[in-house]
Design a protein around this motif. Structure first.
Motif, PDB file in Angstrom:
ATOM      1  N   GLY A 170      30.102  40.730  37.368  1.00 15.82           N
ATOM      2  CA  GLY A 170      31.106  40.812  36.207  1.00 15.82           C
ATOM      3  C   GLY A 170      32.890  40.108  36.662  1.00 15.82           C
ATOM      4  O   GLY A 170      32.564  39.877  37.516  1.00 15.82           O
ATOM      5  N   GLU A 171      33.722  40.171  36.076  1.00 16.15           N
ATOM      6  CA  GLU A 171      35.185  39.970  36.332  1.00 16.15           C
ATOM      7  C   GLU A 171      35.227  40.814  37.610  1.00 16.15           C
ATOM      8  O   GLU A 171      35.642  41.572  37.859  1.00 16.15           O
ATOM      9  N   GLY A 172      36.019  39.570  38.220  1.00 17.68           N
ATOM     10  CA  GLY A 172      36.870  40.305  39.632  1.00 17.68           C
ATOM     11  C   GLY A 172      35.816  40.641  40.907  1.00 17.68           C
ATOM     12  O   GLY A 172      36.198  40.698  41.842  1.00 17.68           O
ATOM     13  N   CYS A 173      34.798  39.923  41.031  1.00 15.86           N
ATOM     14  CA  CYS A 173      34.226  40.992  41.317  1.00 15.86           C
ATOM     15  C   CYS A 173      33.810  39.006  42.810  1.00 15.86           C
ATOM     16  O   CYS A 173      33.780  37.793  42.032  1.00 15.86           O
ATOM     17  N   HIS A 174      33.902  39.250  43.907  1.00 12.30           N
ATOM     18  CA  HIS A 174      33.355  38.641  45.012  1.00 12.30           C
ATOM     19  C   HIS A 174      32.420  38.811  46.068  1.00 12.30           C
ATOM     20  O   HIS A 174      32.247  40.385  46.312  1.00 12.30           O
ATOM     21  N   HIS A 229      33.868  33.718  45.219  1.00 13.30           N
ATOM     22  CA  HIS A 229      33.967  33.765  43.531  1.00 13.30           C
ATOM     23  C   HIS A 229      32.735  33.657  43.020  1.00 13.30           C
ATOM     24  O   HIS A 229      32.523  32.722  43.051  1.00 13.30           O
ATOM     25  N   PRO A 252      30.135  33.453  36.206  1.00 12.32           N
ATOM     26  CA  PRO A 252      29.949  34.114  35.588  1.00 12.32           C
ATOM     27  C   PRO A 252      28.445  34.764  35.488  1.00 12.32           C
ATOM     28  O   PRO A 252      28.315  35.752  34.809  1.00 12.32           O
ATOM     29  N   THR A 253      27.504  33.530  35.637  1.00  8.25           N
ATOM     30  CA  THR A 253      26.106  33.916  35.640  1.00  8.25           C
ATOM     31  C   THR A 253      26.170  34.630  36.905  1.00  8.25           C
ATOM     32  O   THR A 253      24.257  35.093  37.227  1.00  8.25           O
ATOM     33  N   CYS A 266      28.682  41.885  48.457  1.00  5.11           N
ATOM     34  CA  CYS A 266      28.976  41.631  46.627  1.00  5.11           C
ATOM     35  C   CYS A 266      30.063  42.827  46.649  1.00  5.11           C
ATOM     36  O   CYS A 266      29.817  44.161  46.630  1.00  5.11           O
ATOM     37  N   ARG A 324      32.606  44.387  43.812  1.00 10.97           N
ATOM     38  CA  ARG A 324      33.114  44.748  43.360  1.00 10.97           C
ATOM     39  C   ARG A 324      34.411  45.679  42.798  1.00 10.97           C
ATOM     40  O   ARG A 324      34.102  46.617  43.551  1.00 10.97           O
TER      41      ARG A 324
END
Length: 148
Positions: A93-97, A110, A113-114, A131, A133
């Motif tokens: 999801g959003e904001g993950c790296h 970063h 989206p996939t 990862c 989150r």
């Protein structure tokens, strides 16, 4: 039967008379610095050689799994350096790296989206991916050794 020199060395170690060599202490500190506090570790489920390539060991595919996430990594070697292409499923999801790590270098990427990411130009040797989150514990892969 134990010889006298071995026995005396064991007594010196047990009584603290024989100090730990400096390089051993330094290696222990370096290993401790690589930990990710509170991280969950994804374990490898296997290595798969490339399909359709005779006599070639590259690319190497490895999958790491933990509760809720799967890391698929494809590692290739070119000019003596590692390139890593990966995907995390399901996409976190959003904001993950992710941090693609070696003992001496970390590359932050970063996630698409996939759940895809890539890192190039890493030195061969030990490799791990973490990862991150927001609001959740990080997930790290176990360290694997990649050699040319």
């Amino acid at each position: 039967m134990m010889d006298d020199e071995y026995f005396l060395a064991a007594i010196r170690l047990a009584t603290g008379q024989d100090p730990i060599p400096g390089h051993v202490s330094a290696a222990a500190r370096e290993a401790f610095a690589l930990r990710v506090p509170h991280a969950v570790t994804a374990l490898p489920t296997g290595y798969t050689p490339a399909r359709g390539v005779r006599g070639s060991e590259w690319p190497q595919l490895v999958r790491f799994v933990t509760d809720g996430l799967t890391f698929d990594l494809e590692v290739t070697i070119g000019d003596g350096l590692l390139d890593v292409a990966g995907q995390i499923c399901p996409p976190p999801g959003e904001g993950c790296h992710v941090d693609v790590r070696t003992p001496h270098l970390t590359l932050t990427r970063h996630l698409a989206p996939t759940g895809h990411f890539a890192a190039t130009g890493l030195p061969p040797g030990w490799l791990s991916v973490v990862c991150h989150r927001p609001g959740r514990a990080p997930i790290q892969t176990r360290w694997v050794r990649v050699r040319p």
